[in-house]
Write an enzyme that holds these catalytic residues in place. Structure first.
Site, PDB file in Angstrom:
ATOM      1  N   GLY A  19       0.806  -1.218   0.000  1.00 35.23           N
ATOM      2  CA  GLY A  19       0.000   0.000   0.000  1.00 35.23           C
ATOM      3  C   GLY A  19       0.839   1.267   0.000  1.00 35.23           C
ATOM      4  O   GLY A  19       2.070   1.250   0.111  1.00 35.23           O
ATOM      5  N   ASP A  20       0.145   2.393  -0.111  1.00 29.82           N
ATOM      6  CA  ASP A  20       0.811   3.683  -0.230  1.00 29.82           C
ATOM      7  C   ASP A  20       1.621   4.022   1.014  1.00 29.82           C
ATOM      8  O   ASP A  20       2.734   4.547   0.914  1.00 29.82           O
ATOM      9  CB  ASP A  20      -0.241   4.765  -0.495  1.00 29.82           C
ATOM     10  CG  ASP A  20       0.371   6.088  -0.906  1.00 29.82           C
ATOM     11  OD1 ASP A  20       1.042   6.125  -1.962  1.00 29.82           O
ATOM     12  OD2 ASP A  20       0.196   7.079  -0.176  1.00 29.82           O
ATOM     13  N   LYS A  23       4.857   2.046   1.096  1.00 28.07           N
ATOM     14  CA  LYS A  23       5.831   2.481   0.085  1.00 28.07           C
ATOM     15  C   LYS A  23       6.399   3.858   0.390  1.00 28.07           C
ATOM     16  O   LYS A  23       7.587   4.111   0.156  1.00 28.07           O
ATOM     17  CB  LYS A  23       5.172   2.451  -1.307  1.00 28.07           C
ATOM     18  CG  LYS A  23       4.931   1.028  -1.818  1.00 28.07           C
ATOM     19  CD  LYS A  23       4.463   1.002  -3.248  1.00 28.07           C
ATOM     20  CE  LYS A  23       3.008   1.364  -3.383  1.00 28.07           C
ATOM     21  NZ  LYS A  23       2.491   1.097  -4.760  1.00 28.07           N
ATOM     22  N   LYS A 151      -4.271   5.040  12.483  1.00 27.01           N
ATOM     23  CA  LYS A 151      -5.543   5.753  12.562  1.00 27.01           C
ATOM     24  C   LYS A 151      -6.415   5.395  11.359  1.00 27.01           C
ATOM     25  O   LYS A 151      -5.879   4.931  10.344  1.00 27.01           O
ATOM     26  CB  LYS A 151      -5.298   7.267  12.621  1.00 27.01           C
ATOM     27  CG  LYS A 151      -4.801   7.883  11.302  1.00 27.01           C
ATOM     28  CD  LYS A 151      -4.681   9.368  11.458  1.00 27.01           C
ATOM     29  CE  LYS A 151      -4.214  10.033  10.183  1.00 27.01           C
ATOM     30  NZ  LYS A 151      -5.245  10.262   9.167  1.00 27.01           N
ATOM     31  N   ASP A 180       0.715   7.810  15.873  1.00 29.96           N
ATOM     32  CA  ASP A 180       0.415   9.127  15.312  1.00 29.96           C
ATOM     33  C   ASP A 180       1.764   9.754  14.991  1.00 29.96           C
ATOM     34  O   ASP A 180       2.498  10.169  15.896  1.00 29.96           O
ATOM     35  CB  ASP A 180      -0.356   9.971  16.324  1.00 29.96           C
ATOM     36  CG  ASP A 180      -0.642  11.391  15.818  1.00 29.96           C
ATOM     37  OD1 ASP A 180      -0.191  11.720  14.700  1.00 29.96           O
ATOM     38  OD2 ASP A 180      -1.290  12.158  16.545  1.00 29.96           O
ATOM     39  N   HIS A 181       2.087   9.851  13.702  1.00 33.97           N
ATOM     40  CA  HIS A 181       3.434  10.290  13.343  1.00 33.97           C
ATOM     41  C   HIS A 181       3.727  11.712  13.786  1.00 33.97           C
ATOM     42  O   HIS A 181       4.884  12.092  13.921  1.00 33.97           O
ATOM     43  CB  HIS A 181       3.670  10.127  11.833  1.00 33.97           C
ATOM     44  CG  HIS A 181       2.890  11.071  10.985  1.00 33.97           C
ATOM     45  ND1 HIS A 181       1.586  10.831  10.598  1.00 33.97           N
ATOM     46  CD2 HIS A 181       3.227  12.266  10.432  1.00 33.97           C
ATOM     47  CE1 HIS A 181       1.161  11.829   9.858  1.00 33.97           C
ATOM     48  NE2 HIS A 181       2.123  12.716   9.736  1.00 33.97           N
ATOM     49  N   LYS A 185       7.577  13.549  15.856  1.00 30.58           N
ATOM     50  CA  LYS A 185       8.374  14.647  15.303  1.00 30.58           C
ATOM     51  C   LYS A 185       9.311  15.219  16.369  1.00 30.58           C
ATOM     52  O   LYS A 185       8.911  15.429  17.518  1.00 30.58           O
ATOM     53  CB  LYS A 185       7.457  15.763  14.798  1.00 30.58           C
ATOM     54  CG  LYS A 185       6.692  15.451  13.515  1.00 30.58           C
ATOM     55  CD  LYS A 185       5.703  16.564  13.241  1.00 30.58           C
ATOM     56  CE  LYS A 185       5.079  16.449  11.869  1.00 30.58           C
ATOM     57  NZ  LYS A 185       5.989  16.884  10.817  1.00 30.58           N
ATOM     58  N   HIS A 243      -4.558  14.104  15.222  1.00 27.57           N
ATOM     59  CA  HIS A 243      -3.317  14.867  15.217  1.00 27.57           C
ATOM     60  C   HIS A 243      -3.386  16.117  16.095  1.00 27.57           C
ATOM     61  O   HIS A 243      -2.605  16.263  17.035  1.00 27.57           O
ATOM     62  CB  HIS A 243      -2.947  15.278  13.790  1.00 27.57           C
ATOM     63  CG  HIS A 243      -2.640  14.136  12.888  1.00 27.57           C
ATOM     64  ND1 HIS A 243      -1.936  13.015  13.298  1.00 27.57           N
ATOM     65  CD2 HIS A 243      -2.919  13.920  11.574  1.00 27.57           C
ATOM     66  CE1 HIS A 243      -1.805  12.172  12.280  1.00 27.57           C
ATOM     67  NE2 HIS A 243      -2.394  12.703  11.234  1.00 27.57           N
ATOM     68  N   LYS A 329      -8.060  20.966   3.751  1.00 29.62           N
ATOM     69  CA  LYS A 329      -7.443  20.699   2.458  1.00 29.62           C
ATOM     70  C   LYS A 329      -7.549  21.927   1.550  1.00 29.62           C
ATOM     71  O   LYS A 329      -8.458  22.749   1.688  1.00 29.62           O
ATOM     72  CB  LYS A 329      -8.147  19.519   1.772  1.00 29.62           C
ATOM     73  CG  LYS A 329      -8.132  18.219   2.574  1.00 29.62           C
ATOM     74  CD  LYS A 329      -6.750  17.623   2.666  1.00 29.62           C
ATOM     75  CE  LYS A 329      -6.782  16.229   3.299  1.00 29.62           C
ATOM     76  NZ  LYS A 329      -5.419  15.675   3.448  1.00 29.62           N
TER      77      LYS A 329
END
Length: 487
Positions: A19-20, A23, A151, A180-181, A185, A243, A329
Site C-alpha cells: 500500500g501507499d 511504500k 488511525k 500518530d506520526h 516529530k 493529530h 485541504k
C-alpha cells in the site's frame, strides 16, 4: 523515551505491505533505521497482503527497492542495502488461510538462530483490523508480539470502544502501539523540552499569563484521489481527533514525574479527560469548491474538508483559555504551527498606532513543528530614534542548520524504533482516545452546516474569524521568522 539500549532481535510483519503508506513511509523508514544502525542486530521483515495480491519474495524486494529509491532519505545501495534486501520476504494471508504467512514468519525466525520478538504493523483499512487481529490470536502469532495500529482509532465513541475491545481480546494494552506520526516529530517532542527544561517558560504556561492557544495545520493538498476514503472520514476525524488534539495534549499537560511512558501518558490523558464537550456552535465546517467533482465523492456530499473549532479544558491550569484548532485541504499554505498568545500588559505609557492595535497586541510564543521546525518569540522593542515608539520584533531558533540533520529521525522512524523497544511514551492510549470521542459526541450527532470556500484561501469567511473573535488567526510566514523580520 528511548534509551541507549538497542532493540532485541525482531521479525517485523507489515500488513498492507504493497500500500501507499508502506511504500512512502514504512519501507523507507525501516531502511533509514538500518543505515543509521538502529535496527536490531538480527531482523527480518515479512510483507503481507491478502492472497489476491500475493507476490514472491523477489517481487517484494523489487517493490521495496523502488519505494526506497523514490521516497527514502537513504538510497538502496551498498552493503547495508544488501543486508536489508536479504531480510525481506513475503507471506500472503487471509483470515481463513494464514498458512503462507505462518510459514514466512517461521522461516524468518529460524534464520535468526535465536529468540526474537514479533512486531505487527497494521497498515490496513480499519474494516480489516478485526479479522487480522483475530487471525493473529487464533494462529498463536500474537504470542510474544506487539501490534502497531494506524488511525483512525474508531469514528466515534461506540466504534472506538468496539475497536479497543477487539484489540484487547488478543493484545493487552502494554503491547498495543497506536501510532500518530505527529507525536514522533522532533519539533513536537521539543515542546516538552521548551516547557519543562526552561525556567523562563513553565512559570507562565497557564491561564494567568496565556490568553489563547492556536494549533494550525492547514494543507495545500486536496484529497489526492482518495475520495472514497475521505467520504467516510472528513477533516475532523482525519486530522483533528488524531493529530491536532494529540498535540494539544502535549501543549497542555501537567509536568509528569518523569518522561517514562506511564507518567507521560497519564498526564496527557488527563488533558483529554478535561476536554469540555465540543458544541456545534463552536465549530466551522467547510468544503472546498470542486470537492463534489472529485472521483468517489457523492454529488450531495456533506463531508467537510475543513474544520476550525474552539475547545476548552475544564481544569485549573487552563480554565477559560480558548484553544483554537484549524485544519483543512486546499488551503493557502501547508503549515504546522502552535501559537501561544500571552496576556497584554497596559501600554498606555507608550505611543502606539491606535489604527493598528493588532501589531502591538501582546507577546507570542510560536512553535513551528513542521520539519525541521523552529521556535520564535514575539515581543515589543523600542524603535531607534528620539521618540519612545514600539515595534514588534522576533527572536527565533531554527532546527535547520543548528544540528546535524542526518542524525534526526522522521516521525514514523522514531515511533517504529520505540515500538521495537517497547517504549509507549509517544503512543496513544485507549482511554485517552475514548475521552476525545466522548467530548466530540455532541458535534458528531449535530454537525453544523457545510460552508464552501475557495481553494487557496484560509477557509470559510467570515465564519472562521467570527469563531475566535476577538482573537485573530496567527500564522507567521516562515521565511520572515527565519530572517528575523516577523513572527
Amino acid at each position: 523515551m528511548t534509551g541507549p539500549t538497542g532493540p532485541d532481535d525482531h521479525v517485523i510483519v507489515l500488513f498492507g505491505a504493497t500500500g501507499d503508506l508502506a511504500k512512502r513511509k514504512l519501507l523507507p523508514g525501516l531502511f533509514h533505521l538500518a543505515t543509521a544502525g538502529l535496527l536490531p542486530d538480527g531482523y527480518r521483515i515479512v510483507g503481507s497482503t491478502p492472497h489476491r495480491s500475493a507476490m514472491s519474495d523477489e517481487a517484494f524486494r523489487t517493490l521495496a527497492h523502488d519505494a526506497i529509491a523514490a521516497f527514502g532519505r537513504s538510497k538502496p545501495s551498498g552493503p547495508v542495502w544488501k543486508t536489508f534486501e536479504e531480510s525481506l520476504s513475503f507471506g500472503a494471508a487471509d483470515p481463513e488461510d494464514p498458512g503462507p504467512l505462518l510459514a514466512a514468519v517461521r522461516t524468518a525466525e529460524d534464520s535468526l538462530g535465536g529468540p526474537s520478538r514479533r512486531l505487527f504493523h497494521l497498515a490496513i483499512p480499519p474494516s480489516a483490523f478485526g479479522s487480522i487481529v483475530g487471525m493473529l490470536g487464533d494462529t498463536g502469532l500474537a504470542e510474544n508480539g506487539k501490534v502497531i495500529v494506524e488511525k483512525p482509532f474508531g469514528t466515534d465513541l461506540v466504534s472506538a470502544r468496539a475497536l479497543n475491545e477487539t484489540i484487547h481480546a488478543v493484545f493487552d494494552e502494554s503491547r498495543v502501539f497506536r501510532i500518530d506520526h505527529f507525536l514522533g516529530k522532533e519539533s513536537v517532542e521539543n515542546i516538552l523540552a521548551l516547557r519543562f527544561a526552561n525556567g523562563m517558560f513553565e512559570p507562565i504556561w497557564n491561564r494567568n499569563h496565556i490568553d489563547y492557544v492556536q494549533i494550525d495545520v492547514p494543507e495545500t493538498l486536496g484529497i489526492e484521489g482518495r475520495g472514497h476514503f475521505y467520504e467516510g472520514t472528513g477533516a475532523f476525524r482525519d486530522m483533528v481527533v488524531t493529530h491536532l488534539i494529540q498535540v494539544l495534549g502535549i501543549v497542555a499537560m501537567e509536568p509528569p514525574v518523569s518522561l517514562a511512558a506511564k507518567p507521560l501518558r497519564d498526564e496527557k490523558d488527563k488533558v483529554f479527560e478535561a476536554l469540555r464537550p465540543i458544541g456545534p456552535e463552536h465549530v466551522v465546517r467547510g468544503q472546498y469548491e470542486g470537492y463534489l467533482d472529485e472521483p468517489g465523492v457523492a454529488a450531495d456530499s456533506q463531508t467537510e474538508t475543513f474544520t476550525a473549532l474552539r475547545v476548552e479544558l475544564d481544569n485549573w491550569r487552563w480554565a477559560g483559555v480558548p484553544f483554537h484548532l484549524r485544519s483543512g485541504k486546499r488551503l493557502a499554505q501547508g503549515r504546522q504551527v502552535v501559537t501561544l498568545g500571552l496576556r497584554e500588559p497596559p501600554l498606555r505609557m507608550f505611543a502606539t498606532d491606535l489604527a493598528d492595535q493588532e501589531k502591538y497586541r501582546g507577546n507570542k510564543i510560536v512553535i513551528d513543528f513542521g520539519d525541521p521546525g523552529w521556535i520564535a518569540t514575539r515581543f515589543l522593542a523600542k524603535e531607534p530614534g528620539p521618540a519612545m515608539r514600539l515595534e514588534p520584533v522576533t527572536m527565533a531558533f531554527g532546527y535547520a542548520g543548528s544540528y546535524c540533520e542526518a542524525n534526526g529521525l522522521e516521525g514514523y522512524e522514531r515511533l517504529i524504533l520505540d515500538a521495537m523497544l517497547g517504549d509507549q511514551s509517544l503512543f496513544t492510549r485507549s482511554d485517552g482516545i475514548e475521552h476525545i470521542w466522548a467530548a466530540s459526541t455532541s458535534l458528531l450527532e449535530n454537525p453544523p452546516p457545510i460552508q464552501t470556500y475557495a481553494p487557496g484561501s484560509w477557509g470559510p469567511e467570515p465564519a472562521i474569524s467570527e469563531l475566535i473573535a476577538p482573537d485573530l488567526w496567527h500564522l507567521p510566514d516562515a521565511a520572515e521568522v527565519v530572517s528575523g523580520t516577523g513572527a
